[in-house]
Motif scaffolding. Structure first.
Motif, PDB file in Angstrom:
ATOM      1  N   ARG A  72       0.830  -1.057   0.005  1.00  0.00           N
ATOM      2  CA  ARG A  72       0.088   0.136   0.076  1.00  0.00           C
ATOM      3  C   ARG A  72       0.715   1.294  -0.197  1.00  0.00           C
ATOM      4  NH1 ARG A  72      -4.502  -1.265   4.871  1.00  0.00           N
ATOM      5  NH2 ARG A  72      -4.800  -3.454   4.349  1.00  0.00           N
ATOM      6  N   SER A  73       2.087   1.238   0.720  1.00  0.00           N
ATOM      7  CA  SER A  73       2.945   2.238   0.780  1.00  0.00           C
ATOM      8  C   SER A  73       4.164   1.840   1.488  1.00  0.00           C
ATOM      9  CB  SER A  73       2.269   3.290   1.763  1.00  0.00           C
ATOM     10  OG  SER A  73       2.420   2.995   3.152  1.00  0.00           O
ATOM     11  N   LEU A  74       4.998   2.772   1.593  1.00  0.00           N
ATOM     12  CA  LEU A  74       6.456   2.423   2.462  1.00  0.00           C
ATOM     13  C   LEU A  74       6.172   1.745   3.634  1.00  0.00           C
ATOM     14  CD1 LEU A  74       8.930   5.151   1.426  1.00  0.00           C
ATOM     15  CD2 LEU A  74       9.051   2.445   0.686  1.00  0.00           C
ATOM     16  N   LEU A  75       5.108   2.037   4.361  1.00  0.00           N
ATOM     17  CA  LEU A  75       4.626   1.676   5.596  1.00  0.00           C
ATOM     18  C   LEU A  75       4.040   0.281   5.780  1.00  0.00           C
ATOM     19  CD1 LEU A  75       3.605   5.000   7.339  1.00  0.00           C
ATOM     20  CD2 LEU A  75       5.582   4.019   7.697  1.00  0.00           C
ATOM     21  N   HIS A  76       3.673  -0.158   4.743  1.00  0.00           N
ATOM     22  CA  HIS A  76       3.248  -1.512   4.820  1.00  0.00           C
ATOM     23  C   HIS A  76       3.906  -2.586   5.334  1.00  0.00           C
ATOM     24  CE1 HIS A  76       0.227  -4.463   2.283  1.00  0.00           C
ATOM     25  NE2 HIS A  76       1.097  -5.128   2.826  1.00  0.00           N
ATOM     26  N   GLY A  77       3.388  -3.114   6.471  1.00  0.00           N
ATOM     27  CA  GLY A  77       3.956  -4.273   7.304  1.00  0.00           C
ATOM     28  C   GLY A  77       4.997  -3.523   8.573  1.00  0.00           C
ATOM     29  N   ILE A  78       5.208  -2.139   8.560  1.00  0.00           N
ATOM     30  CA  ILE A  78       6.107  -1.827   9.250  1.00  0.00           C
ATOM     31  C   ILE A  78       5.371  -1.669  10.985  1.00  0.00           C
ATOM     32  CG2 ILE A  78       7.581   0.245   9.868  1.00  0.00           C
ATOM     33  CD1 ILE A  78       8.457  -1.057   7.352  1.00  0.00           C
ATOM     34  N   PRO A  79       6.020  -2.052  11.751  1.00  0.00           N
ATOM     35  CA  PRO A  79       5.801  -1.973  13.207  1.00  0.00           C
ATOM     36  C   PRO A  79       5.858  -0.387  13.891  1.00  0.00           C
ATOM     37  CG  PRO A  79       7.726  -2.964  13.190  1.00  0.00           C
ATOM     38  CD  PRO A  79       7.412  -2.923  11.794  1.00  0.00           C
ATOM     39  N   VAL A  80       4.777  -0.188  14.321  1.00  0.00           N
ATOM     40  CA  VAL A  80       4.750   1.120  14.978  1.00  0.00           C
ATOM     41  C   VAL A  80       4.286   1.292  16.451  1.00  0.00           C
ATOM     42  CG1 VAL A  80       3.500   3.712  14.614  1.00  0.00           C
ATOM     43  CG2 VAL A  80       4.160   2.179  12.467  1.00  0.00           C
ATOM     44  N   VAL A  81       4.587   2.222  17.248  1.00  0.00           N
ATOM     45  CA  VAL A  81       4.124   2.449  18.614  1.00  0.00           C
ATOM     46  C   VAL A  81       3.502   3.641  18.502  1.00  0.00           C
ATOM     47  CG1 VAL A  81       5.619   0.719  19.611  1.00  0.00           C
ATOM     48  CG2 VAL A  81       6.304   3.239  19.553  1.00  0.00           C
ATOM     49  N   LEU A  82       2.633   3.794  19.575  1.00  0.00           N
ATOM     50  CA  LEU A  82       1.747   4.937  19.713  1.00  0.00           C
ATOM     51  C   LEU A  82       1.658   5.493  21.104  1.00  0.00           C
ATOM     52  CD1 LEU A  82      -1.496   4.111  17.770  1.00  0.00           C
ATOM     53  CD2 LEU A  82       0.356   5.476  16.737  1.00  0.00           C
ATOM     54  N   ASN A  83       2.126   6.895  21.312  1.00  0.00           N
ATOM     55  CA  ASN A  83       1.659   7.493  22.520  1.00  0.00           C
ATOM     56  C   ASN A  83       0.291   7.315  23.101  1.00  0.00           C
ATOM     57  OD1 ASN A  83       3.917   8.948  24.062  1.00  0.00           O
ATOM     58  ND2 ASN A  83       2.529  10.797  23.859  1.00  0.00           N
ATOM     59  N   ASP A  84       0.185   6.884  24.318  1.00  0.00           N
ATOM     60  CA  ASP A  84      -1.125   6.419  24.729  1.00  0.00           C
ATOM     61  C   ASP A  84      -2.113   7.694  24.954  1.00  0.00           C
ATOM     62  OD1 ASP A  84      -3.003   4.664  25.223  1.00  0.00           O
ATOM     63  OD2 ASP A  84      -2.693   4.418  27.402  1.00  0.00           O
ATOM     64  N   ASN A  85      -2.082   8.801  24.249  1.00  0.00           N
ATOM     65  CA  ASN A  85      -2.921   9.643  24.109  1.00  0.00           C
ATOM     66  C   ASN A  85      -3.771   9.783  22.674  1.00  0.00           C
ATOM     67  OD1 ASN A  85      -0.734  10.805  22.770  1.00  0.00           O
ATOM     68  ND2 ASN A  85      -0.873  12.770  23.965  1.00  0.00           N
ATOM     69  N   TYR A  86      -3.339   8.839  21.791  1.00  0.00           N
ATOM     70  CA  TYR A  86      -3.814   8.572  20.571  1.00  0.00           C
ATOM     71  C   TYR A  86      -5.005   7.518  20.446  1.00  0.00           C
ATOM     72  CZ  TYR A  86      -0.175  11.042  17.784  1.00  0.00           C
ATOM     73  OH  TYR A  86       0.746  12.038  17.563  1.00  0.00           O
ATOM     74  N   ASP A  87      -6.288   8.058  20.000  1.00  0.00           N
ATOM     75  CA  ASP A  87      -7.425   6.970  20.192  1.00  0.00           C
ATOM     76  C   ASP A  87      -7.068   5.656  19.416  1.00  0.00           C
ATOM     77  OD1 ASP A  87      -8.996   8.400  21.982  1.00  0.00           O
ATOM     78  OD2 ASP A  87     -10.198   9.014  20.811  1.00  0.00           O
ATOM     79  N   THR A  88      -7.250   4.434  19.801  1.00  0.00           N
ATOM     80  CA  THR A  88      -7.202   3.348  19.284  1.00  0.00           C
ATOM     81  C   THR A  88      -8.583   2.438  19.496  1.00  0.00           C
ATOM     82  OG1 THR A  88      -5.944   2.562  20.822  1.00  0.00           O
ATOM     83  CG2 THR A  88      -4.774   3.105  18.858  1.00  0.00           C
ATOM     84  N   HIS A  89      -9.142   2.047  18.450  1.00  0.00           N
ATOM     85  CA  HIS A  89     -10.594   1.478  18.716  1.00  0.00           C
ATOM     86  C   HIS A  89     -10.367   0.002  19.273  1.00  0.00           C
ATOM     87  CE1 HIS A  89      -9.211  -0.500  14.714  1.00  0.00           C
ATOM     88  NE2 HIS A  89      -9.996  -1.857  15.168  1.00  0.00           N
ATOM     89  N   ASP A  90      -8.987  -0.490  19.065  1.00  0.00           N
ATOM     90  CA  ASP A  90      -8.783  -2.091  19.579  1.00  0.00           C
ATOM     91  C   ASP A  90      -7.867  -1.860  20.935  1.00  0.00           C
ATOM     92  OD1 ASP A  90      -6.713  -1.153  18.375  1.00  0.00           O
ATOM     93  OD2 ASP A  90      -6.431  -2.708  16.947  1.00  0.00           O
ATOM     94  N   LEU A  91      -7.611  -0.676  21.280  1.00  0.00           N
ATOM     95  CA  LEU A  91      -6.483  -0.649  22.594  1.00  0.00           C
ATOM     96  C   LEU A  91      -7.157   0.615  23.552  1.00  0.00           C
ATOM     97  CD1 LEU A  91      -2.956  -1.346  21.242  1.00  0.00           C
ATOM     98  CD2 LEU A  91      -4.151  -2.891  22.835  1.00  0.00           C
ATOM     99  N   PRO A  92      -7.132   0.609  25.068  1.00  0.00           N
ATOM    100  CA  PRO A  92      -7.507   1.624  25.608  1.00  0.00           C
ATOM    101  C   PRO A  92      -6.588   2.729  25.399  1.00  0.00           C
ATOM    102  CG  PRO A  92      -7.267  -0.512  27.037  1.00  0.00           C
ATOM    103  CD  PRO A  92      -6.730  -0.976  25.506  1.00  0.00           C
ATOM    104  N   THR A  93      -7.280   3.829  25.648  1.00  0.00           N
ATOM    105  CA  THR A  93      -6.458   5.257  25.478  1.00  0.00           C
ATOM    106  C   THR A  93      -6.436   5.869  26.609  1.00  0.00           C
ATOM    107  OG1 THR A  93      -6.945   5.420  23.023  1.00  0.00           O
ATOM    108  CG2 THR A  93      -6.410   7.394  24.323  1.00  0.00           C
ATOM    109  N   THR A  94      -5.705   6.053  27.450  1.00  0.00           N
ATOM    110  CA  THR A  94      -5.680   6.477  28.903  1.00  0.00           C
ATOM    111  C   THR A  94      -4.726   7.857  29.082  1.00  0.00           C
ATOM    112  OG1 THR A  94      -3.697   5.311  29.387  1.00  0.00           O
ATOM    113  CG2 THR A  94      -5.513   4.087  29.479  1.00  0.00           C
TER     114      THR A  94
END
Length: 249
Positions: free
Chosen positions: A92-114
């Protein structure tokens, strides 16, 4: 301290002529990893598994950097699906399959955002933040949410996650408020991480963790679905639910 062997892969890329270069997975760029996946040298599933193994070795055990608040349970399954898609229809792009982590102030539908607060422990947003959706649409694999200062308000400490340590020197701070992201990238838990910056919260962690950080101009990227920095004096008396989102965030 349990150590992970440093692995190298042959990464194929082209300038004017295709050539091969051996690069440590610890130092490989997004472009190099994308080229290696195109060439079949490594898969997203394998790459994600290696990153999760590093979290096991350095966050859950070993020095206990304490950067990760929550992992995506289906990260390997998502990576396998993206590998199949790459073979069938291309990336799809250069990011296809690349692992990413997020600060826990970004909303994610499948993980709590605290926001790092015990007051929002287990709070699950109804959908992804705009930028998180863009990452997923580009084929990135969100593998974990990481610690930050509580509600992005200071150093890399929160009531939910405790103190995050600097991977280069466990007696030093990884800085804040995006210290969990800075520490996670320095420890190679992921190739890319998203933090947030109100007054130095990307620049500080980038500097003290020895990584590259980019703070875009305010207004160029959507802040939809991101818990902003909250002053203690501005906190509501009770938290019956997660902080509501306004269209301007």
């Amino acid at each position: 301290m349990r150590r992970l062997a440093r692995l190298t892969v042959t990464l194929l890329f082209s300038a004017t002529v295709a050539r091969a270069q051996s690069v440590s997975l610890d130092a490989a760029s997004i472009q190099q990893l994308a080229a290696a996946m195109d060439a079949g040298t490594i898969t997203s599933e394998r790459l994600v598994a290696l990153r999760l193994a590093r979290i096991d070795a350095y966050d859950d055990e070993g020095p206990r950097i304490n950067a990760v608040l929550a992992r995506t349970p289906r990260a390997l399954e998502q990576a396998r699906a993206l590998d199949r898609e790459r073979k069938a229809t291309g990336k799809r792009s250069l990011l296809h399959g690349i692992p990413v982590v997020l600060n826990d102030n970004y909303d994610t539908h499948d993980l709590p955002t605290t926001g790092g607060s015990v007051l929002l422990e287990g709070s699950l947003p109804p959908d992804d933040a705009f930028l998180v959706k863009k990452l997923r649409d580009a084929g990135a694999v969100i593998i974990a949410k990481v610690n930050l200062s509580e509600f992005a308000s200071g150093g890399a400490f929160s009531s939910l996650g405790g103190q995050t340590l600097n991977p280069h020197d466990l007696l030093r701070s990884p800085s804040g408020s995006s210290g969990g992201t800075g520490a996670a990238i320095a420890a190679v838990f992921a190739t890319l991480g998203l933090g947030t910056d109100t007054g130095g919260s990307i620049r500080g962690p980038s500097t003290v963790n020895g990584i590259v950080g980019l703070k875009p101009t305010h207004g160029l990227l959507s802040r939809d679905g991101i818990i902003p920095k909250v002053r203690a004096s501005a906190l509501p008396v009770t938290f019956s639910d997660r902080i509501p989102r306004s269209p301007g965030w």
